[in-house]
Design an enzyme around this catalytic site. Structure first.
Site, PDB file in Angstrom:
ATOM      1  N   GLY A 133       2.961  -2.807   8.269  1.00 58.85           N
ATOM      2  CA  GLY A 133       3.191  -3.466   9.554  1.00 58.85           C
ATOM      3  C   GLY A 133       4.620  -3.963   9.654  1.00 58.85           C
ATOM      4  CB  THR A 172      -0.895   0.005   1.257  1.00 62.67           C
ATOM      5  OG1 THR A 172      -1.641  -1.201   1.262  1.00 62.67           O
ATOM      6  CG2 THR A 172      -1.833   1.195   1.268  1.00 62.67           C
ATOM      7  CD  GLU A 230      -4.429  -9.846   3.740  1.00 58.87           C
ATOM      8  OE1 GLU A 230      -4.849 -10.206   2.636  1.00 58.87           O
ATOM      9  OE2 GLU A 230      -3.229  -9.841   4.038  1.00 58.87           O
ATOM     10  CB  THR A 237      -9.793  -1.229   6.257  1.00 60.96           C
ATOM     11  OG1 THR A 237     -10.972  -0.520   6.636  1.00 60.96           O
ATOM     12  CG2 THR A 237      -8.973  -0.385   5.307  1.00 60.96           C
TER      13      THR A 237
HETATM   14  C1  LIG Z   1      -3.519  -0.978  10.637  1.00 63.30           C
HETATM   15  C2  LIG Z   1      -3.235  -1.181   9.182  1.00 63.30           C
HETATM   16  C3  LIG Z   1      -2.288  -2.097   8.798  1.00 63.30           C
HETATM   17  C4  LIG Z   1      -1.989  -2.272   7.445  1.00 63.30           C
HETATM   18  N1  LIG Z   1      -0.955  -3.097   7.087  1.00 63.30           N
HETATM   19  C5  LIG Z   1      -0.541  -3.121   5.802  1.00 63.30           C
HETATM   20  C6  LIG Z   1       0.643  -3.828   5.433  1.00 63.30           C
HETATM   21  O1  LIG Z   1       1.312  -4.446   6.275  1.00 63.30           O
HETATM   22  N2  LIG Z   1       1.024  -3.804   4.133  1.00 63.30           N
HETATM   23  C7  LIG Z   1       0.308  -3.140   3.171  1.00 63.30           C
HETATM   24  O2  LIG Z   1       0.712  -3.161   2.019  1.00 63.30           O
HETATM   25  N3  LIG Z   1      -0.823  -2.451   3.490  1.00 63.30           N
HETATM   26  C8  LIG Z   1      -1.251  -2.414   4.774  1.00 63.30           C
HETATM   27  N4  LIG Z   1      -2.369  -1.697   5.132  1.00 63.30           N
HETATM   28  C9  LIG Z   1      -3.097  -0.963   4.092  1.00 63.30           C
HETATM   29  C10 LIG Z   1      -4.464  -1.536   3.768  1.00 63.30           C
HETATM   30  O3  LIG Z   1      -4.353  -2.750   3.091  1.00 63.30           O
HETATM   31  C11 LIG Z   1      -5.226  -0.460   2.983  1.00 63.30           C
HETATM   32  O4  LIG Z   1      -5.549   0.556   3.899  1.00 63.30           O
HETATM   33  C12 LIG Z   1      -6.466  -1.002   2.324  1.00 63.30           C
HETATM   34  O5  LIG Z   1      -6.131  -1.819   1.250  1.00 63.30           O
HETATM   35  C13 LIG Z   1      -7.403   0.128   1.816  1.00 63.30           C
HETATM   36  O6  LIG Z   1      -6.714   1.038   1.032  1.00 63.30           O
HETATM   37  P1  LIG Z   1      -6.843   2.615   1.300  1.00 63.30           P
HETATM   38  O7  LIG Z   1      -6.527   2.847   2.744  1.00 63.30           O
HETATM   39  O8  LIG Z   1      -6.030   3.311   0.310  1.00 63.30           O
HETATM   40  O9  LIG Z   1      -8.371   2.928   1.103  1.00 63.30           O
HETATM   41  P2  LIG Z   1      -9.119   3.337  -0.289  1.00 63.30           P
HETATM   42  O10 LIG Z   1      -8.791   2.321  -1.318  1.00 63.30           O
HETATM   43  O11 LIG Z   1      -8.794   4.762  -0.561  1.00 63.30           O
HETATM   44  O12 LIG Z   1     -10.596   3.191   0.165  1.00 63.30           O
HETATM   45  C14 LIG Z   1     -11.279   4.204   0.925  1.00 63.30           C
HETATM   46  C15 LIG Z   1     -12.790   3.976   0.806  1.00 63.30           C
HETATM   47  O13 LIG Z   1     -13.184   4.097  -0.551  1.00 63.30           O
HETATM   48  C16 LIG Z   1     -13.942   2.992  -0.954  1.00 63.30           C
HETATM   49  N5  LIG Z   1     -13.605   2.640  -2.356  1.00 63.30           N
HETATM   50  C17 LIG Z   1     -12.385   2.427  -2.897  1.00 63.30           C
HETATM   51  N6  LIG Z   1     -12.486   2.088  -4.193  1.00 63.30           N
HETATM   52  C18 LIG Z   1     -13.805   2.052  -4.489  1.00 63.30           C
HETATM   53  C19 LIG Z   1     -14.559   1.746  -5.655  1.00 63.30           C
HETATM   54  N7  LIG Z   1     -13.991   1.352  -6.797  1.00 63.30           N
HETATM   55  N8  LIG Z   1     -15.914   1.801  -5.570  1.00 63.30           N
HETATM   56  C20 LIG Z   1     -16.514   2.165  -4.438  1.00 63.30           C
HETATM   57  N9  LIG Z   1     -15.856   2.463  -3.305  1.00 63.30           N
HETATM   58  C21 LIG Z   1     -14.518   2.408  -3.318  1.00 63.30           C
HETATM   59  C22 LIG Z   1     -13.565   1.853  -0.025  1.00 63.30           C
HETATM   60  O14 LIG Z   1     -14.670   0.975   0.134  1.00 63.30           O
HETATM   61  C23 LIG Z   1     -13.235   2.584   1.269  1.00 63.30           C
HETATM   62  O15 LIG Z   1     -14.384   2.689   2.069  1.00 63.30           O
HETATM   63  C24 LIG Z   1      -2.705  -1.540   6.469  1.00 63.30           C
HETATM   64  C25 LIG Z   1      -3.684  -0.636   6.874  1.00 63.30           C
HETATM   65  C26 LIG Z   1      -3.951  -0.446   8.199  1.00 63.30           C
HETATM   66  C27 LIG Z   1      -4.967   0.579   8.599  1.00 63.30           C
END
Ligand SMILES: Cc1cc2nc3c(=O)[nH]c(=O)nc-3n(C[C@H](O)[C@H](O)[C@H](O)COP(=O)(O)OP(=O)(O)OC[C@H]3O[C@@H](n4cnc5c(N)ncnc54)[C@H](O)[C@@H]3O)c2cc1C
Length: 662
Positions: free
Chosen positions: A193, A154, A443, A441
């Protein structure tokens, strides 16, 4: 055993005999073929139970180190390495590794997530995306926790849309090295993480560029720290305090001209020759990308199972408390009423217990299928393999969504069901709520995953499934007759088959008994097929009217999500029905049938407006369902504590001394 033998008031004295639950036998049924592994984890959890208190008393840094130390200690028992090949010190058993992970969710969830990052994400990427040289170089050390790693996919700018990542890995043929760069702040790795404090090494996902041409996202092994110091060209920042999971050190990473050797490319699906020629057995870049991601579904399966088991902890505490806590005189002047004897308390907790059982059995199917696929025992024939894999990916996504949303809902309801006591940290809901929240959120965001589920249904997991983006899918569906879309779905075939066994054929809803599983499943299958048909029709109409495919998809998106949910709910009920049908006659079967009926009828009741709108439920029948549910609740009441005891949550993990008693 239940001690309260109060007779349920709606029990028809004739047939129904209140069952007795043999709790250890029910635990054995739930534990399934991995009972031994689950018990090993239970023993370890009990041994390290002080960590629940340490999460509250230690500073963030101290607690992060404590979590790291415990993860390494647990690794030495073998419980965290079960999914890796035996020649590297693993257990060679994917099913066992999922069972171990799920059971770990009874305890502190920072430990669970740290295990998930180290062994599932980091280790899983090396195992699945790498080849022998990577396995030889890293697996033994990462299985013992000697080599700590992270999974850096991410970025701040892109989470769900991984194909749009900004980090670049440029091949330098002269030096035979990749040069990794973060072009802008939106492309910094974020939320990673293990990154802020403990990881020595990262698997970094970046756009591979060779001589100015982008080959799409690939994964590279990049050392982050040497002797505890961050390596030159790398900048790491701590993400700081989070809503939960504060025992995990999440961080941000920037790369500035960081060089890694050509061998750092995890080359299971593509490679670069020394002189810079890109080679891959999978020609289509989209397909390559989604095939690569598909190999990483174990993390998704594990998070879903983790959510379901966290919900079990909450239900065990709230149910046991409600069986002891009295409030108001209701049926007696001498003694106040137990919370669990109030109809509304039963209405709040028992459907959640029933759904937890249903999800447990649905999860069991996903885990078993993944195990089969990984071990190639009973794997389907070569030609069917792709279809099977896509279907499993979709099922894993759907079960993850259902399991994690269920955790969020259940933990909140259980917290409230314990009143003020539920708010005290010692009673566990504080950590359970905060730590499981993000399961919806990471995975894969749940709404994004449901769209993946719908895409699979609408395209029947077509062979070019992976080549299609949302808009490709819109065009694909629009190009088919709606009937073709429906005829290809499994649900259509099931409906055809089941019509034969329902009384009255098409008139089944007017005739069948509410407790007939054929009736319950028919209702859910009808809803699923009807909703899918609605999506296909709407997509088609939009395209026929020359609308932009993106616009069409966006307008139909609520129906897309609805259809996917209906599909997942049907799968979950079906898993429970199948499980009950397999059981030999006896008390256990009767006891589980009560929960199965409750779950199926609540699923229909929750969407009764839809069924009435679509002519599948009359007003009288809708009211009859509610009456039936209330009757089931009273039959379940004397068994409630046994149902939650059978989850087998170690008493040390329930904590809550004043709520659950001895
Ligand atoms: C505590 C924590 C640990 C994590 N650990 C890791 C890790 O170790 N490695 C790693 O790589 N990542 C990690 N992540 C990242 C995590 O996988 C991402 O936060 C997640 O994939 C969502 O991406 P984003 O935060 O960019 O949200 P976005 O993709 O921006 O989504 C935000 C909102 O928009 C909505 N949305 C997005 N696209 C669409 C669409 N096409 N249509 C309608 N709605 C949509 C979603 O439903 C969501 O509600 C971690 C996150 C957290 C919070």
């Amino acid at each position: 055993m239940a001690t309260d033998t109060a007779s349920p008031d709606n029990t028809e004295a004739s047939e129904y005999v209140q069952p007795k639950i043999d709790v250890p036998a029910l635990t054995a049924l739930l534990d399934g073929r991995h009972a031994e592994v689950r018990n090993l984890v239970r023993t370890n959890l009990a041994e390290y139970s002080s960590v629940l208190e340490e999460a509250e008393t230690m500073s963030t840094d101290e607690f992060r180190d404590r979590v790291r130390d415990l993860v390494v200690e647990m690794a030495s028992t073998g419980q965290t390495g079960m999914g890796f090949p035996e020649q590297y010190g693993g257990g060679g058993d994917v099913g066992a590794s999922i069972a171990a992970f799920e059971t770990l969710a009874f305890g502190d969830l920072s430990i669970l997530v740290k295990v998930g990052v180290q062994f599932g994400l980091f280790g899983g990427a090396i195992l699945q995306l790498g080849t022998k040289s990577h396995h030889d170089a890293y697996l033994s050390d990462l299985i013992t926790g000697k080599l700590m790693g992270c999974f850096a996919m991410t970025e701040t700018g892109h989470g769900s849309n991984v194909q749009a990542l900004g980090t670049v890995a440029t091949y330098d043929a002269e030096a035979e090295e990749f040069v990794i760069n973060t072009p802008d702040d939106a492309s910094r790795k974020d939320y990673i993480g293990n990154a802020a404090r403990h990881a020595h090494t990262a698997v970094v996902f970046a756009q591979l560029e060779i001589e100015g041409k982008s080959e799409g996202v690939h994964a590279f092994v990049v050392p982050l720290r040497e002797d505890g110091e961050v390596r030159p060209g790398i900048r790491i920042e701590d993400c700081g305090r989070k809503l939960g999971l504060n025992g995990v050190d999440n961080g941000r990473i920037w790369f500035d001209e960081v060089r890694v050797p050509r061998s750092a490319l995890l080359n299971q699906f593509a490679d670069v020759t020394a002189d810079g020629v890109y080679e891959s057995p999978i020609e289509n870049p989209n397909r390559r990308f989604f095939t690569m991601l598909g190999t990483l579904i174990q993390g998704r399966v594990c998070v879903g199972g983790g959510g379901i088991n966290a919900a079990k902890v909450a239900l065990a505490i709230a149910t046991k408390y409600a069986a002891r806590r009295r409030q108001f005189n209701a049926t007696s002047d001498d003694q106040e009423e137990l919370l669990l004897d109030y109809g509304i308390h039963q209405r709040r907790l028992f459907p959640l217990i029933a759904k937890t059982y249903a999800l447990h059995f649905a999860q069991e199917i996903v885990a078993a299928q993944l195990h089969e696929l990984s071990s190639h025992t009973d794997a389907p024939e070569e030609g069917e393999n792709e279809h099977y894999r896509r279907e499993l990916e979709s099922r894993a996504a759907g079960t993850k969504v259902a399991g994690t949303w269920h955790a969020t809902q259940t933990i909140q309801e259980c917290r409230e069901a314990c009143g003020g006591a539920g708010y005290l940290s010692i009673n566990r809901f504080d950590a359970l709520k905060a730590d499981t929240d993000v399961f919806t959120t990471f995975e894969g965001d749940n709404h994004v995953l449901l769209q993946l589920v719908a895409k699979g249904l609408l395209t029947d997991y077509a062979s070019d499934f992976e080549d299609m983006d949302q808009f490709g899918m819109v065009r694909f569906v629009a190009g088919l007759a709606v009937d073709t879309v429906l005829e290809k779905t499994n649900v259509h075939k099931l409906i055809e088959r089941i019509k034969d066994v329902m009384p009255g054929g098409d008139e089944w809803d007017q005739e069948a008994g509410l407790l007939d599983p054929h009736y319950q499943l028919m209702m859910l299958r009808f809803r699923e097929e009807h909703m899918l048909g609605g999506v296909a029709r709407r997509l088609k109409r939009g395209i026929d009217n020359d609308m932009n495919p993106g616009e069409v998809f966006s307008r139909v998106q609520d129906h897309v999500i609805g259809a996917a949910r209906a599909h997942v709910e049907r799968l979950v009920v079906e898993a429970f029905v199948d499980k009950v049908e397999e059981l030999p006659d006896g008390d256990q079967k009767v006891a589980l049938s009560l929960l199965c009926d409750l779950h199926a009828l609540c699923t229909i009741e929750n969407d009764r407006a839809w069924f009435m709108e679509h002519g599948r439920l009359t007003v009288q029948r809708s009211k009859a369902i509610t009456r039936e549910i209330n009757g089931l609740l009273r039959k379940i009441r004397p068994l409630a504590v046994d149902y939650v005891d059978a989850f087998g949550v170690p008493p040390e993990m329930l904590r809550s001394p004043e709520l659950v008693g001895d």
